[in-house]
Design a protein around this motif. Structure first.
Motif, PDB file in Angstrom:
ATOM      1  N   PRO A   5      -2.849  -8.674   2.352  1.00 22.74           N
ATOM      2  CA  PRO A   5      -2.146  -8.468   1.085  1.00 22.74           C
ATOM      3  C   PRO A   5      -2.758  -7.347   0.253  1.00 22.74           C
ATOM      4  O   PRO A   5      -3.906  -6.948   0.472  1.00 22.74           O
ATOM      5  CB  PRO A   5      -2.314  -9.802   0.355  1.00 22.74           C
ATOM      6  CG  PRO A   5      -2.987 -10.732   1.275  1.00 22.74           C
ATOM      7  CD  PRO A   5      -3.471  -9.985   2.457  1.00 22.74           C
ATOM      8  N   SER A   6      -1.986  -6.875  -0.702  1.00 26.28           N
ATOM      9  CA  SER A   6      -2.458  -5.878  -1.656  1.00 26.28           C
ATOM     10  C   SER A   6      -3.700  -6.411  -2.377  1.00 26.28           C
ATOM     11  O   SER A   6      -3.722  -7.561  -2.799  1.00 26.28           O
ATOM     12  CB  SER A   6      -1.341  -5.602  -2.663  1.00 26.28           C
ATOM     13  OG  SER A   6      -1.751  -4.616  -3.551  1.00 26.28           O
ATOM     14  N   GLY A   7      -4.730  -5.585  -2.468  1.00 26.12           N
ATOM     15  CA  GLY A   7      -5.942  -5.984  -3.166  1.00 26.12           C
ATOM     16  C   GLY A   7      -6.925  -6.746  -2.302  1.00 26.12           C
ATOM     17  O   GLY A   7      -7.992  -7.154  -2.775  1.00 26.12           O
ATOM     18  N   SER A   8      -6.620  -6.933  -1.010  1.00 22.62           N
ATOM     19  CA  SER A   8      -7.518  -7.717  -0.153  1.00 22.62           C
ATOM     20  C   SER A   8      -8.763  -6.926   0.268  1.00 22.62           C
ATOM     21  O   SER A   8      -9.713  -7.508   0.780  1.00 22.62           O
ATOM     22  CB  SER A   8      -6.769  -8.225   1.082  1.00 22.62           C
ATOM     23  OG  SER A   8      -6.198  -7.167   1.806  1.00 22.62           O
ATOM     24  N   GLY A   9      -8.744  -5.604   0.056  1.00 22.99           N
ATOM     25  CA  GLY A   9      -9.942  -4.805   0.346  1.00 22.99           C
ATOM     26  C   GLY A   9      -9.800  -3.854   1.534  1.00 22.99           C
ATOM     27  O   GLY A   9     -10.793  -3.281   1.996  1.00 22.99           O
ATOM     28  N   LYS A  10      -8.600  -3.632   2.007  1.00 21.67           N
ATOM     29  CA  LYS A  10      -8.393  -2.807   3.208  1.00 21.67           C
ATOM     30  C   LYS A  10      -8.848  -1.358   2.995  1.00 21.67           C
ATOM     31  O   LYS A  10      -9.607  -0.813   3.800  1.00 21.67           O
ATOM     32  CB  LYS A  10      -6.896  -2.828   3.613  1.00 21.67           C
ATOM     33  CG  LYS A  10      -6.335  -4.228   3.818  1.00 21.67           C
ATOM     34  CD  LYS A  10      -4.864  -4.216   4.189  1.00 21.67           C
ATOM     35  CE  LYS A  10      -3.927  -3.632   3.146  1.00 21.67           C
ATOM     36  NZ  LYS A  10      -3.836  -4.389   1.885  1.00 21.67           N
ATOM     37  N   SER A  11      -8.388  -0.762   1.885  1.00 21.46           N
ATOM     38  CA  SER A  11      -8.778   0.633   1.622  1.00 21.46           C
ATOM     39  C   SER A  11     -10.282   0.731   1.369  1.00 21.46           C
ATOM     40  O   SER A  11     -10.937   1.665   1.830  1.00 21.46           O
ATOM     41  CB  SER A  11      -8.032   1.183   0.404  1.00 21.46           C
ATOM     42  OG  SER A  11      -6.657   1.201   0.656  1.00 21.46           O
ATOM     43  N   THR A  12     -10.797  -0.233   0.641  1.00 26.41           N
ATOM     44  CA  THR A  12     -12.232  -0.224   0.342  1.00 26.41           C
ATOM     45  C   THR A  12     -13.042  -0.270   1.642  1.00 26.41           C
ATOM     46  O   THR A  12     -14.026   0.452   1.792  1.00 26.41           O
ATOM     47  CB  THR A  12     -12.587  -1.429  -0.559  1.00 26.41           C
ATOM     48  OG1 THR A  12     -11.767  -1.367  -1.733  1.00 26.41           O
ATOM     49  CG2 THR A  12     -14.047  -1.433  -0.947  1.00 26.41           C
ATOM     50  N   VAL A  36     -15.394  -7.436  -3.753  1.00 28.37           N
ATOM     51  CA  VAL A  36     -14.107  -7.196  -3.079  1.00 28.37           C
ATOM     52  C   VAL A  36     -14.237  -7.281  -1.559  1.00 28.37           C
ATOM     53  O   VAL A  36     -13.242  -7.513  -0.880  1.00 28.37           O
ATOM     54  CB  VAL A  36     -13.438  -5.869  -3.506  1.00 28.37           C
ATOM     55  CG1 VAL A  36     -13.108  -5.902  -4.981  1.00 28.37           C
ATOM     56  CG2 VAL A  36     -14.276  -4.678  -3.178  1.00 28.37           C
ATOM     57  N   HIS A  47       1.588  -1.748   7.121  1.00 27.15           N
ATOM     58  CA  HIS A  47       2.531  -2.855   6.949  1.00 27.15           C
ATOM     59  C   HIS A  47       3.628  -2.784   8.005  1.00 27.15           C
ATOM     60  O   HIS A  47       4.597  -3.532   7.942  1.00 27.15           O
ATOM     61  CB  HIS A  47       3.139  -2.830   5.543  1.00 27.15           C
ATOM     62  CG  HIS A  47       2.133  -3.116   4.471  1.00 27.15           C
ATOM     63  ND1 HIS A  47       1.532  -4.344   4.330  1.00 27.15           N
ATOM     64  CD2 HIS A  47       1.595  -2.336   3.521  1.00 27.15           C
ATOM     65  CE1 HIS A  47       0.681  -4.296   3.322  1.00 27.15           C
ATOM     66  NE2 HIS A  47       0.689  -3.084   2.820  1.00 27.15           N
ATOM     67  N   GLU A  54      -2.464   3.297   5.405  1.00 25.96           N
ATOM     68  CA  GLU A  54      -1.029   3.223   5.118  1.00 25.96           C
ATOM     69  C   GLU A  54      -0.368   4.606   5.204  1.00 25.96           C
ATOM     70  O   GLU A  54       0.220   5.085   4.229  1.00 25.96           O
ATOM     71  CB  GLU A  54      -0.806   2.602   3.738  1.00 25.96           C
ATOM     72  CG  GLU A  54      -1.347   1.182   3.661  1.00 25.96           C
ATOM     73  CD  GLU A  54      -0.803   0.424   2.457  1.00 25.96           C
ATOM     74  OE1 GLU A  54       0.382   0.589   2.158  1.00 25.96           O
ATOM     75  OE2 GLU A  54      -1.562  -0.328   1.841  1.00 25.96           O
ATOM     76  N   PHE A 105     -17.315  -4.070  -7.018  1.00 28.07           N
ATOM     77  CA  PHE A 105     -17.014  -3.094  -8.064  1.00 28.07           C
ATOM     78  C   PHE A 105     -17.368  -3.790  -9.362  1.00 28.07           C
ATOM     79  O   PHE A 105     -16.777  -4.831  -9.673  1.00 28.07           O
ATOM     80  CB  PHE A 105     -15.527  -2.708  -8.070  1.00 28.07           C
ATOM     81  CG  PHE A 105     -15.129  -1.799  -6.942  1.00 28.07           C
ATOM     82  CD1 PHE A 105     -15.596  -0.487  -6.882  1.00 28.07           C
ATOM     83  CD2 PHE A 105     -14.288  -2.247  -5.931  1.00 28.07           C
ATOM     84  CE1 PHE A 105     -15.221   0.364  -5.844  1.00 28.07           C
ATOM     85  CE2 PHE A 105     -13.907  -1.401  -4.897  1.00 28.07           C
ATOM     86  CZ  PHE A 105     -14.378  -0.095  -4.853  1.00 28.07           C
TER      87      PHE A 105
END
Ligand SMILES: Nc1ncnc2c1ncn2[C@@H]1O[C@H](COP(=O)(O)OP(=O)(O)OP(=O)(O)O)[C@@H](O)[C@H]1O
Ligand SMILES: [Mg+2]
Length: 255
Positions: free
Chosen positions: A35-42, A16, A194, A162, A11
């Protein structure tokens, strides 16, 4: 069914995803944790063509995913996605929400779409709610409608991002129960979650994503009970509040 090879995604100038590799076989349930921000959703968004990626390849059902391809909608139809927020149409009944895609996207006759929508709503435990509107349902019920709506398009695989994290704790179990049923029926699923007990119970494989890389993957027992990587151990310690890794006898299910 899904093959991800050396995928990089930026990005602006921030990378990411930094070379993600993994495959998902037909009927497999893969839980993606990290963790949050690790790229899972991306990563999920890249798999169903909602995001582009700069390097590497993603194949779904043997077809390369390229979100600039004009046939991308054909592919998207085969890969369902369930989000944290349910995004139901507020002015349509539950039944109409589930029938919408098959009628307007797939051009199915109303009678066929209605029959399947009713069967799916019954399957997710909402046979009494065909005519209710989303605002009249609990969050857990709305999420079950969202799952029925995704299933109505008869996807080959479903990506869950999630799906229970926006829910009150007492409503989580009913959504996980629907997902358990789907897994047992052989649906191919990638689940960002989670809910470690759910992952332990249902996942054929757990992948741990950290800073855009899968640093550890294996069976749920391997990754959750005997994590080898320090970063996995740290993450599990924070999520579970224990010594890193789930206790072997801690396999109670989320009722
Ligand atoms: N549209 C965007 N534009 C710019 N940066 C983005 C965009 N979407 C995500 N990012 C960044 O990419 C990184 C990965 O985000 P992503 O949403 O994939 O993480 P995640 O693992 O799903 O986190 P969470 O557990 O909080 O949902 C984050 O640093 C995020 O800020
Ligand atoms: Mg996310």
């Amino acid at each position: 069914m899904i093959e991800i090879k050396g995928v990089h995604k930026k990005f602006a100038h921030v990378e990411v995803l930094k070379g993600v590799n993994f495959t998902v076989a037909e009927g497999e349930v893969v839980c993606l944790i990290g963790p949050s921000g690790s790229g899972k959703s991306t990563l999920l968004r890249c798999i169903n063509g909602l995001e582009s990626y700069e390097e590497g390849d993603i194949y779904v059902l043997g077809q390369r995913v390229n979100n600039k391809d004009k046939n991308i909608n054909n592919l998207r139809r085969q890969i369902g996605m369930v989000f944290q927020r349910f995004n139901l149409f507020p002015h349509r009944s539950v039944l109409e929400n589930v029938m919408e895609g098959p009628i307007h996207v797939n051009g199915e006759p109303r009678s066929v779409a209605e029959k399947r929508a009713k069967a799916l709503l019954s399957m997710v435990g909402l046979a009494e709610k065909f005519n209710a509107f989303p605002a009249q349902l609990s969050g857990g019920q709305q999420q079950r409608v969202a799952i029925a709506r995704t299933l109505a398009l008869q996807p080959k695989a479903i990506l869950f991002d999630e799906p229970t994290s926006a829910l009150d704790p007492e409503l989580v179990g009913e959504v996980l129960q629907v997902m358990r049923t789907l897994a047992a029926e052989g649906m191919t699923m990638i689940v960002v979650t989670h809910e470690m007990h759910f992952a332990r119970e249902v996942a054929d494989r757990v992948c741990f994503l950290h800073s855009g890389l899968i640093v550890e993957q294996g069976s749920a027992e391997q990754v959750l009970l005997q994590p080898q990587e320090l970063r996995t151990q740290d993450f599990l310690r924070r999520v579970l509040g224990s010594g890193g890794g789930m206790p072997p006898d801690g396999v109670q299910t989320c009722a």
